[in-house]
Motif scaffolding. Structure first.
Motif, PDB file in Angstrom:
ATOM      1  N   GLY A  84       0.798  -1.214   0.000  1.00 48.66           N
ATOM      2  CA  GLY A  84       0.000   0.000   0.000  1.00 48.66           C
ATOM      3  C   GLY A  84       0.831   1.264   0.000  1.00 48.66           C
ATOM      4  O   GLY A  84       0.336   2.335  -0.344  1.00 48.66           O
ATOM      5  N   SER A  85       2.104   1.162   0.374  1.00 48.31           N
ATOM      6  CA  SER A  85       3.006   2.317   0.355  1.00 48.31           C
ATOM      7  C   SER A  85       3.747   2.375  -0.982  1.00 48.31           C
ATOM      8  O   SER A  85       3.775   1.395  -1.731  1.00 48.31           O
ATOM      9  CB  SER A  85       4.008   2.221   1.506  1.00 48.31           C
ATOM     10  OG  SER A  85       3.343   2.227   2.747  1.00 48.31           O
ATOM     11  N   GLU A  86       4.352   3.521  -1.254  1.00 49.53           N
ATOM     12  CA  GLU A  86       5.064   3.672  -2.525  1.00 49.53           C
ATOM     13  C   GLU A  86       6.247   2.718  -2.603  1.00 49.53           C
ATOM     14  O   GLU A  86       7.053   2.632  -1.682  1.00 49.53           O
ATOM     15  CB  GLU A  86       5.560   5.105  -2.674  1.00 49.53           C
ATOM     16  CG  GLU A  86       6.259   5.352  -4.006  1.00 49.53           C
ATOM     17  CD  GLU A  86       6.692   6.787  -4.179  1.00 49.53           C
ATOM     18  OE1 GLU A  86       7.728   7.026  -4.834  1.00 49.53           O
ATOM     19  OE2 GLU A  86       5.993   7.673  -3.655  1.00 49.53           O
ATOM     20  N   GLY A  87       6.327   1.998  -3.700  1.00 52.07           N
ATOM     21  CA  GLY A  87       7.401   1.047  -3.901  1.00 52.07           C
ATOM     22  C   GLY A  87       6.857  -0.340  -4.188  1.00 52.07           C
ATOM     23  O   GLY A  87       5.647  -0.542  -4.354  1.00 52.07           O
ATOM     24  N   SER A  88       7.760  -1.303  -4.243  1.00 46.61           N
ATOM     25  CA  SER A  88       7.388  -2.688  -4.549  1.00 46.61           C
ATOM     26  C   SER A  88       7.363  -3.508  -3.267  1.00 46.61           C
ATOM     27  O   SER A  88       8.402  -3.759  -2.658  1.00 46.61           O
ATOM     28  CB  SER A  88       8.396  -3.296  -5.534  1.00 46.61           C
ATOM     29  OG  SER A  88       8.445  -2.551  -6.726  1.00 46.61           O
ATOM     30  N   ALA A  89       6.180  -3.926  -2.851  1.00 44.18           N
ATOM     31  CA  ALA A  89       6.022  -4.741  -1.651  1.00 44.18           C
ATOM     32  C   ALA A  89       6.133  -6.211  -2.024  1.00 44.18           C
ATOM     33  O   ALA A  89       5.456  -6.692  -2.944  1.00 44.18           O
ATOM     34  CB  ALA A  89       4.670  -4.461  -0.996  1.00 44.18           C
ATOM     35  N   LEU A  90       6.975  -6.927  -1.300  1.00 42.55           N
ATOM     36  CA  LEU A  90       7.220  -8.334  -1.586  1.00 42.55           C
ATOM     37  C   LEU A  90       6.430  -9.215  -0.623  1.00 42.55           C
ATOM     38  O   LEU A  90       6.571  -9.104   0.595  1.00 42.55           O
ATOM     39  CB  LEU A  90       8.709  -8.635  -1.446  1.00 42.55           C
ATOM     40  CG  LEU A  90       9.140 -10.084  -1.606  1.00 42.55           C
ATOM     41  CD1 LEU A  90       8.833 -10.580  -3.011  1.00 42.55           C
ATOM     42  CD2 LEU A  90      10.615 -10.242  -1.281  1.00 42.55           C
ATOM     43  N   VAL A  91       5.606 -10.095  -1.189  1.00 42.34           N
ATOM     44  CA  VAL A  91       4.769 -10.998  -0.402  1.00 42.34           C
ATOM     45  C   VAL A  91       5.008 -12.416  -0.892  1.00 42.34           C
ATOM     46  O   VAL A  91       5.031 -12.668  -2.093  1.00 42.34           O
ATOM     47  CB  VAL A  91       3.284 -10.611  -0.538  1.00 42.34           C
ATOM     48  CG1 VAL A  91       2.389 -11.665   0.087  1.00 42.34           C
ATOM     49  CG2 VAL A  91       3.020  -9.253   0.101  1.00 42.34           C
ATOM     50  N   ALA A  92       5.196 -13.342   0.032  1.00 48.79           N
ATOM     51  CA  ALA A  92       5.516 -14.719  -0.350  1.00 48.79           C
ATOM     52  C   ALA A  92       4.707 -15.715   0.460  1.00 48.79           C
ATOM     53  O   ALA A  92       4.416 -15.489   1.640  1.00 48.79           O
ATOM     54  CB  ALA A  92       7.013 -14.978  -0.150  1.00 48.79           C
ATOM     55  N   GLY A  93       4.355 -16.816  -0.185  1.00 53.68           N
ATOM     56  CA  GLY A  93       3.621 -17.877   0.498  1.00 53.68           C
ATOM     57  C   GLY A  93       3.974 -19.225  -0.092  1.00 53.68           C
ATOM     58  O   GLY A  93       4.351 -19.332  -1.266  1.00 53.68           O
ATOM     59  N   HIS A  94       3.870 -20.269   0.716  1.00 52.40           N
ATOM     60  CA  HIS A  94       4.138 -21.624   0.237  1.00 52.40           C
ATOM     61  C   HIS A  94       3.071 -22.059  -0.767  1.00 52.40           C
ATOM     62  O   HIS A  94       1.908 -21.654  -0.671  1.00 52.40           O
ATOM     63  CB  HIS A  94       4.152 -22.610   1.405  1.00 52.40           C
ATOM     64  CG  HIS A  94       5.288 -22.414   2.353  1.00 52.40           C
ATOM     65  ND1 HIS A  94       6.605 -22.551   1.985  1.00 52.40           N
ATOM     66  CD2 HIS A  94       5.305 -22.078   3.677  1.00 52.40           C
ATOM     67  CE1 HIS A  94       7.388 -22.324   3.022  1.00 52.40           C
ATOM     68  NE2 HIS A  94       6.625 -22.030   4.060  1.00 52.40           N
ATOM     69  N   ALA A 132       2.461   2.479  -5.710  1.00 54.15           N
ATOM     70  CA  ALA A 132       2.318   1.375  -4.756  1.00 54.15           C
ATOM     71  C   ALA A 132       2.045   0.083  -5.521  1.00 54.15           C
ATOM     72  O   ALA A 132       0.984  -0.087  -6.126  1.00 54.15           O
ATOM     73  CB  ALA A 132       1.179   1.668  -3.785  1.00 54.15           C
ATOM     74  N   SER A 133       3.024  -0.809  -5.520  1.00 53.41           N
ATOM     75  CA  SER A 133       2.892  -2.061  -6.248  1.00 53.41           C
ATOM     76  C   SER A 133       3.069  -3.244  -5.305  1.00 53.41           C
ATOM     77  O   SER A 133       3.576  -3.117  -4.195  1.00 53.41           O
ATOM     78  CB  SER A 133       3.905  -2.136  -7.394  1.00 53.41           C
ATOM     79  OG  SER A 133       5.225  -2.144  -6.890  1.00 53.41           O
ATOM     80  N   LEU A 134       2.639  -4.401  -5.775  1.00 58.71           N
ATOM     81  CA  LEU A 134       2.660  -5.618  -4.975  1.00 58.71           C
ATOM     82  C   LEU A 134       3.196  -6.751  -5.822  1.00 58.71           C
ATOM     83  O   LEU A 134       2.857  -6.871  -7.003  1.00 58.71           O
ATOM     84  CB  LEU A 134       1.229  -5.937  -4.517  1.00 58.71           C
ATOM     85  CG  LEU A 134       1.020  -7.086  -3.524  1.00 58.71           C
ATOM     86  CD1 LEU A 134       1.607  -6.726  -2.164  1.00 58.71           C
ATOM     87  CD2 LEU A 134      -0.478  -7.379  -3.384  1.00 58.71           C
ATOM     88  N   ARG A 135       4.040  -7.588  -5.226  1.00 54.84           N
ATOM     89  CA  ARG A 135       4.556  -8.781  -5.891  1.00 54.84           C
ATOM     90  C   ARG A 135       4.211  -9.991  -5.027  1.00 54.84           C
ATOM     91  O   ARG A 135       4.625 -10.068  -3.871  1.00 54.84           O
ATOM     92  CB  ARG A 135       6.085  -8.704  -6.044  1.00 54.84           C
ATOM     93  CG  ARG A 135       6.589  -7.415  -6.700  1.00 54.84           C
ATOM     94  CD  ARG A 135       6.290  -7.377  -8.185  1.00 54.84           C
ATOM     95  NE  ARG A 135       6.963  -6.263  -8.845  1.00 54.84           N
ATOM     96  CZ  ARG A 135       6.361  -5.133  -9.207  1.00 54.84           C
ATOM     97  NH1 ARG A 135       5.082  -4.972  -8.914  1.00 54.84           N
ATOM     98  NH2 ARG A 135       7.022  -4.182  -9.823  1.00 54.84           N
ATOM     99  N   LEU A 136       3.447 -10.906  -5.580  1.00 54.02           N
ATOM    100  CA  LEU A 136       3.081 -12.141  -4.884  1.00 54.02           C
ATOM    101  C   LEU A 136       3.904 -13.273  -5.473  1.00 54.02           C
ATOM    102  O   LEU A 136       3.872 -13.497  -6.689  1.00 54.02           O
ATOM    103  CB  LEU A 136       1.589 -12.441  -5.062  1.00 54.02           C
ATOM    104  CG  LEU A 136       0.612 -11.304  -4.726  1.00 54.02           C
ATOM    105  CD1 LEU A 136      -0.801 -11.689  -5.131  1.00 54.02           C
ATOM    106  CD2 LEU A 136       0.677 -10.979  -3.250  1.00 54.02           C
ATOM    107  N   ILE A 137       4.626 -13.994  -4.652  1.00 55.70           N
ATOM    108  CA  ILE A 137       5.581 -14.986  -5.155  1.00 55.70           C
ATOM    109  C   ILE A 137       5.357 -16.339  -4.499  1.00 55.70           C
ATOM    110  O   ILE A 137       5.144 -16.450  -3.292  1.00 55.70           O
ATOM    111  CB  ILE A 137       7.036 -14.542  -4.876  1.00 55.70           C
ATOM    112  CG1 ILE A 137       7.263 -13.112  -5.362  1.00 55.70           C
ATOM    113  CG2 ILE A 137       8.028 -15.494  -5.524  1.00 55.70           C
ATOM    114  CD1 ILE A 137       8.623 -12.567  -5.010  1.00 55.70           C
ATOM    115  N   THR A 138       5.417 -17.386  -5.325  1.00 52.25           N
ATOM    116  CA  THR A 138       5.383 -18.754  -4.813  1.00 52.25           C
ATOM    117  C   THR A 138       6.151 -19.659  -5.764  1.00 52.25           C
ATOM    118  O   THR A 138       6.718 -19.209  -6.755  1.00 52.25           O
ATOM    119  CB  THR A 138       3.933 -19.237  -4.610  1.00 52.25           C
ATOM    120  OG1 THR A 138       3.921 -20.397  -3.787  1.00 52.25           O
ATOM    121  CG2 THR A 138       3.246 -19.535  -5.942  1.00 52.25           C
ATOM    122  N   CYS A 139       6.204 -20.933  -5.470  1.00 55.29           N
ATOM    123  CA  CYS A 139       6.930 -21.884  -6.312  1.00 55.29           C
ATOM    124  C   CYS A 139       6.172 -22.183  -7.600  1.00 55.29           C
ATOM    125  O   CYS A 139       4.958 -22.060  -7.674  1.00 55.29           O
ATOM    126  CB  CYS A 139       7.150 -23.201  -5.565  1.00 55.29           C
ATOM    127  SG  CYS A 139       8.087 -23.029  -4.052  1.00 55.29           S
TER     128      CYS A 139
END
Length: 207
Positions: free
Chosen positions: A107-117, A176-183
């Motif tokens: 939600g803040s300015e920049g690239s937020a990194l989010v990860a889950g199994h 404000a960007s979001l990156r969702l990462i998984t395998c």
């Protein structure tokens, strides 16, 4: 990019998704992979015509919801382990998502990194269906300040381990960007998952 942003990029990009690849567990069922039509057409930018909301002040996230794939999970802060690698959510909890706490809060300015199994030996985990997302799907992040940041999906792509685009995934963003990462990227019994699935989204509203 600020010095803090550079430090975050270097620390996380050095991983190139390694922890996500090696913590995918031994199941032989390969999770859904993104369709080629859901990839970026002209690079990592917001979808044309999609609103771009003003960034919020930093505040930690507490919960993430992705209605289209029935994700509704608490969030925890991830740091770096003593060896310099990114910490991981508890392996025994199938429904928890982590965010890199020394980086940008969602939600803040920049690239937020989010990860889950994606899964483990017992079955699917919280981001198992991430590869089925489509452009325009919404991601909601409830924050500690009481605001809910609403993101719209711009693209979802899959990368092989040896071709992970560090700058594309972890690079600075003027919004404000979001990156969702998984395998993802296929599975080998000897080495685990061969790559990562990454979903890209940008902030479109606040509730």
């Amino acid at each position: 990019m600020s010095q803090k942003g550079k430090g975050w990029l270097l620390a996380v990009a050095a991983l190139a998704g390694v922890w996500l690849i090696h913590h995918g567990a031994g199941t032989q069922l390969v999770p859904p992979q993104p369709a080629s039509a859901q990839a970026f057409a002209k690079g990592p930018v917001p979808q044309p015509g999609s609103p771009l909301a003003a960034p919020l002040k930093p505040s930690p996230p507490v919960r993430i919801r992705i209605p289209s794939i029935r994700v509704d999970a608490p969030m925890m802060r991830l740091g770096l382990d003593p060896d310099g690698s990114l910490g991981v959510p508890p392996a025994g909890d199938h429904n928890i998502v982590g965010w890199y706490g020394d980086g940008t809060p969602p939600g803040s300015e920049g690239s937020a990194l989010v990860a889950g199994h994606v899964d483990d030996a017992r079955g699917p985990s919280v981001f198992y269906a991430l590869g089925t997302l489509r452009k325009g799907n919404e991601v909601e992040v409830v924050r500690q300040d009481g605001h809910t940041a609403v993101f719209s999906l711009d693209a979802i792509e899959v990368y092989e381990n040896d071709d992970f685009p560090d700058e594309r995934v972890y690079g600075a963003s003027p919004y404000a960007s979001l990156r969702l990462i998984t395998c993802g990227g296929g599975f080998s019994k000897s080495t685990g998952y061969r790559g990562n699935v990454v979903a890209y989204a940008h902030l479109t509203g606040v509730r």
